[in-house]
Enzyme design. Sequence first.
Site, mmCIF file in Angstrom:
data_model
loop_
_atom_site.group_PDB
_atom_site.id
_atom_site.type_symbol
_atom_site.label_atom_id
_atom_site.label_comp_id
_atom_site.label_asym_id
_atom_site.label_seq_id
_atom_site.Cartn_x
_atom_site.Cartn_y
_atom_site.Cartn_z
ATOM 1 N N SER A 196 83.752 17.496 72.644
ATOM 2 C CA SER A 196 83.755 17.919 71.253
ATOM 3 C C SER A 196 84.766 19.027 71.031
ATOM 4 O O SER A 196 85.306 19.606 71.969
ATOM 5 C CB SER A 196 82.360 18.400 70.830
ATOM 6 O OG SER A 196 82.135 19.732 71.253
ATOM 7 N N GLY A 197 84.975 19.346 69.752
ATOM 8 C CA GLY A 197 85.835 20.444 69.374
ATOM 9 C C GLY A 197 85.084 21.740 69.176
ATOM 10 O O GLY A 197 85.627 22.683 68.588
ATOM 11 N N ASP A 198 83.844 21.809 69.657
ATOM 12 C CA ASP A 198 83.049 23.032 69.558
ATOM 13 C C ASP A 198 82.036 23.001 70.695
ATOM 14 O O ASP A 198 82.187 22.233 71.653
ATOM 15 C CB ASP A 198 82.378 23.125 68.182
ATOM 16 C CG ASP A 198 82.224 24.566 67.713
ATOM 17 O OD1 ASP A 198 81.492 25.320 68.391
ATOM 18 O OD2 ASP A 198 82.821 24.949 66.692
ATOM 19 N N ASP A 199 80.975 23.809 70.611
ATOM 20 C CA ASP A 199 80.004 23.861 71.693
ATOM 21 C C ASP A 199 79.417 22.479 71.980
ATOM 22 O O ASP A 199 79.110 21.712 71.057
ATOM 23 C CB ASP A 199 78.855 24.805 71.324
ATOM 24 C CG ASP A 199 79.307 26.243 71.171
ATOM 25 O OD1 ASP A 199 80.184 26.679 71.927
ATOM 26 O OD2 ASP A 199 78.763 26.933 70.287
#
Length: 476
Positions: free
Chosen positions: A282-285
Site C-alpha cells: 500500500s501507499g500508507d500503513d
Amino acid sequence: MEPEKPAFGLGSVAVRLARPAWTPLLLLPLSFLAVLTMQIATRPVALPALPPGGAPGPGSCAGFFRGSPPERKVVMSMRDFGGVGDGVRPETETFRRAVRHLRRFGGGGGSQLNVPKGTWLTGSFNLTSNFTLFLEEGALILGSQDPNDWPIIEPLPSYGRGRERLGGRHISLIHGNGLTDVVITGNNGTIDGQGKMWWELWWNRTLEHTRGHLVEFVNSHNVLISNLTFRNSPFWTIHPVYCSNVVIKDMTILAPLNAPNTDGIDPDSCSKVCIEDCYIESGDDLVAVKSGWDQYGITTAHPSSDIIIRRVSGTTPTCSGVGIGSEMSGGISNVTIEDLHVWDSAAGVRIKTDIGRGGYIANISVSNVMMERVKIPIRFSRGSNDHPDKGWDPKAIPRVRGVFISNVVSVNSTKGPILDGMKVSPFEEICMKNISLFGLPLSAKWHCEFLSGFADDVSPVPCPELQHNSSTSSCP
C-alpha cells in the site's frame, strides 16, 4: 498496473495462501546468516508456510468471530436478480435489490448472496445482518468511477468531520452500519475500488469530500472478512469503526505504492479484533490502529482494545508495517503484534501521537519481527500538527506507557531507531529485548528523547534512556 509482488517462493497473488509462519527460534538463524553475509537478497527470503484453510489453531485469533462461519439457510445468486456481470452495465441497483430481498431472512437462518464469475460494476451498497457476501472464483466487483455513486454521509462522531475535508464523507463501496453476524468471503474473488480517479482528485487538490473506503463497518458486531483480494481502494481499504469481534484473515490487499492514504486495515475504536495471515502492499500503513481524532475522539471516548495482529507481511515505501495512531484520542490498549515481516518500507513499527490528541497508548506488545531494507526499524513520533479544526485543546496531552518490543531482526536499515517522546508527558516503561539491527551505517545511532525504559540484549547499544536496568527493574 499493479506493482510486481515480492514472493515467498511463489510468483502470483496466490501467495496469500502460503504466508510465512514465524517463531522466535527462526530469528536466531536469520540473525546468524545476516552477520555472516551482511547482505540481503533483493527479494524477501522464503519462509515456512501455514497450511491453507482449516479450523483456527492455537496460533490463531480467528475465534474472535463467535461461531464458525455459518451455512446460510437461503442462498441466492446475483443472476437471480437479473445481474449480468459484463463489466459494462452498472449493477448498483441489482446489488441493492438483492440485499433488500435477502434481509427478510435474517431471523430465520440468515442468507447468502453469491457473486458469480464475471465483472460486476457497482456503486456503493449496504449489507444486512445474518448475511454472507460470497465472491465465487473469477468474480470481480468494480467500484464505479462516478462519484455520485458513492453518496455523502455524515462524518464519524469521533472525527467530527471528514478526515480529509470539512463536512461529510463519501460512503464506502461496501458498507454496513449496526449489523450483527456479517461475512464477506469467497473463493479468491476480487473487489477493486478503481481508486485512481480518487487519487488524482487528491493529487490535483480538487477533492470536495473525504474519499470513501473500500469496505467499512460501523457499530457492528461479529464480522468476518476472509479469503479475497482487495485492490485499489480510494482511501483506507478496510475500516471497522465502533465494532467488536472482528476477524480479517487470509486477505491480499494491494494498491500502487504511491497511492495516497491507501492503508490496508485500520481498526478504529474497536475491541476484540483479529488480523492474521494477510499480505499487504500500500501507499500508507499496512495496518493502523486508531481511536478518534482530538477533541472529537476524546468526547466520543470509544477506545480500541484487545487487538491481535499476527503474520502480516508486506511493503509500504512511505509509512509503517504496523502503526499505532496518530488518531488515538479515545485510547488504545492491549495490542499484540507478532510474526511481522516488512521490507522496503519507511518504518517497521511506529507509534504516532501529538499534543491535542489526549487519550492513551498502553500495553503494546510487539514480537518476532523481520525487516529488510526498512529505513527506520522502530519509530515513536510526535508533533504531526494535524488537527481537525481550531477547537482542539493544546492541554489534551496523550499518555504512552508500557510498550514491549522483542525478538526483532532488521537488515540494511539506513537509520537507527528514533524514539521521540513528549517533554510534557514522557513515554514510560519502554522495553526493548533481543533486538539485532544489522548493516546500519557506522554513523547510525539510536535517538531517544523524553522517555524511559529498559533494554536487554540489544545491538547496537541503545540510547542511555533505555539503559536503566538493575536487579529490580528490567524488561519482563
